[in-house]
Design a protein around this motif. Sequence first.
Motif: not given
Length: 256
Positions: A50, A54, A90, A92, A95
């Motif tokens: 993340t 970003t 995001f 989760d 990810c």
Amino acid sequence: LSPRDFELLTHPSFKGVVFPRFPEGHVAMVFWNDSCPQNPKGIETIGDLTRAMTQAIQPKASKWNIAANVLFSGFGQNKASNTGEIRVEFDDDECKRFVESKTRRENYIKLDRYHDTAGRIALVGDAAHGMYSLLGQGAACGFLTASLLAKSIQKAGGDIPTALENYSAVAVPEGHAIADLNLLPHAIFGSLVAKLLSVPLLLLNALRGKLLLKRVVSDDVTYQQIYRENSLLVMVCRYFWKKDRVPFFDTKTKLA
């Protein structure tokens, strides 16, 4: 991000693009060097991912981002990248799936026909025209070939061999065209030389009002026409593809 925004991802460990996902949100397509097969360098946890994503999506004042703004300008309005820092939320689960999954190679397939008359078999979708995913046309081309097959069968009036021959005659050129156009990553995400050769060609067509990423989602233009508009770009991409590719098998090996 605006629901219609496209953004490039620029990070020391990977390159890629963020594009809209129906009905909401965005999807990231990420490319990195084979020397780090599991994940991009430095990314081992969800937190690593993340933070890196970003950082990668934030606007950067480089010549490549200036070119990208021109190339992608037809897709979004009032971009957050023009007003300051881009805030990202995001999923989760996605990810976690990314961090834990194994990388897979994308396939590029070109067949001289999409049918077998003796076996009365027709190929559609990825079985016929496996391609890279950058332009997001895999499913669309699958629907196209299925539609062309249905029309050929209807037109042949029950003569299946003729229907299959006619199907390949119209579907193969379309499949080849979009598969070749999807070789774009070998140029725009490749070496400096590859970028210097490919980006001006992309910009030239964008300035002519024939933005590649916008043309492929139009329903009033064929893949073959888009290919002809970008023939020099495809030539560059194929050159670098030949240098980077990993064949399915050794071409010197004799098949039984």
